[in-house]
Design a protein around this motif. Sequence first.
Motif, PDB file in Angstrom:
ATOM      1  N   UNK A   1      20.077  32.292 -60.407  1.00 47.38           N
ATOM      2  CA  UNK A   1      20.103  32.780 -61.765  1.00 47.38           C
ATOM      3  C   UNK A   1      20.577  31.655 -62.683  1.00 47.38           C
ATOM      4  N   UNK A   2      19.867  31.463 -63.760  1.00 43.06           N
ATOM      5  CA  UNK A   2      20.200  30.428 -64.724  1.00 43.06           C
ATOM      6  C   UNK A   2      20.959  31.061 -65.889  1.00 43.06           C
ATOM      7  N   UNK A   3      22.044  30.434 -66.320  1.00 43.53           N
ATOM      8  CA  UNK A   3      22.843  30.922 -67.441  1.00 43.53           C
ATOM      9  C   UNK A   3      22.821  29.861 -68.525  1.00 43.53           C
ATOM     10  N   UNK A   4      22.578  30.291 -69.747  1.00 40.67           N
ATOM     11  CA  UNK A   4      22.655  29.357 -70.867  1.00 40.67           C
ATOM     12  C   UNK A   4      23.498  30.001 -71.960  1.00 40.67           C
ATOM     13  N   UNK A   5      24.099  29.162 -72.773  1.00 41.02           N
ATOM     14  CA  UNK A   5      24.995  29.623 -73.821  1.00 41.02           C
ATOM     15  C   UNK A   5      24.442  29.229 -75.172  1.00 41.02           C
ATOM     16  N   UNK A  16      12.401  36.788 -72.649  1.00 36.62           N
ATOM     17  CA  UNK A  16      12.670  37.705 -71.549  1.00 36.62           C
ATOM     18  C   UNK A  16      14.101  37.685 -71.068  1.00 36.62           C
ATOM     19  N   UNK A  17      14.948  36.880 -71.677  1.00 39.31           N
ATOM     20  CA  UNK A  17      16.327  36.745 -71.200  1.00 39.31           C
ATOM     21  C   UNK A  17      17.217  37.846 -71.758  1.00 39.31           C
ATOM     22  N   UNK A  18      18.364  38.037 -71.133  1.00 36.80           N
ATOM     23  CA  UNK A  18      19.365  38.991 -71.595  1.00 36.80           C
ATOM     24  C   UNK A  18      20.299  38.281 -72.562  1.00 36.80           C
ATOM     25  N   UNK A  19      20.649  38.954 -73.651  1.00 37.40           N
ATOM     26  CA  UNK A  19      21.580  38.390 -74.636  1.00 37.40           C
ATOM     27  C   UNK A  19      22.855  39.224 -74.628  1.00 37.40           C
ATOM     28  N   UNK A  20      23.983  38.553 -74.361  1.00 38.65           N
ATOM     29  CA  UNK A  20      25.281  39.223 -74.287  1.00 38.65           C
ATOM     30  C   UNK A  20      26.237  38.523 -75.243  1.00 38.65           C
ATOM     31  N   UNK A  21      26.864  39.279 -76.123  1.00 34.66           N
ATOM     32  CA  UNK A  21      27.874  38.745 -77.036  1.00 34.66           C
ATOM     33  C   UNK A  21      29.237  38.934 -76.397  1.00 34.66           C
TER      34      UNK A  21
END
Length: 64
Positions: A1-5, A16-21
């Motif tokens: 799984x790739x995580x970007x900030x 298609x990515x998930x956005x979490x605040x």
Amino acid sequence: MRVSFGRVYDVPVDPGSQRVLVDRLWPRGMTKERAALDEWCKNVAPSPEHREQGRHDQRGRRTG
């Protein structure tokens, strides 16, 4: 799984990515529709004390 900030004000890079605040405060001037978030994790964000500490640089001066 790739995580970007990124910043909530930035346009999503991957549609298609998930956005979490992860912040206790809602971003100023941002609507829920424009933020297009999947989740708001305000309970895991830094405490108000830690937020204030982050506003100081290494020499103890305020940065912003």
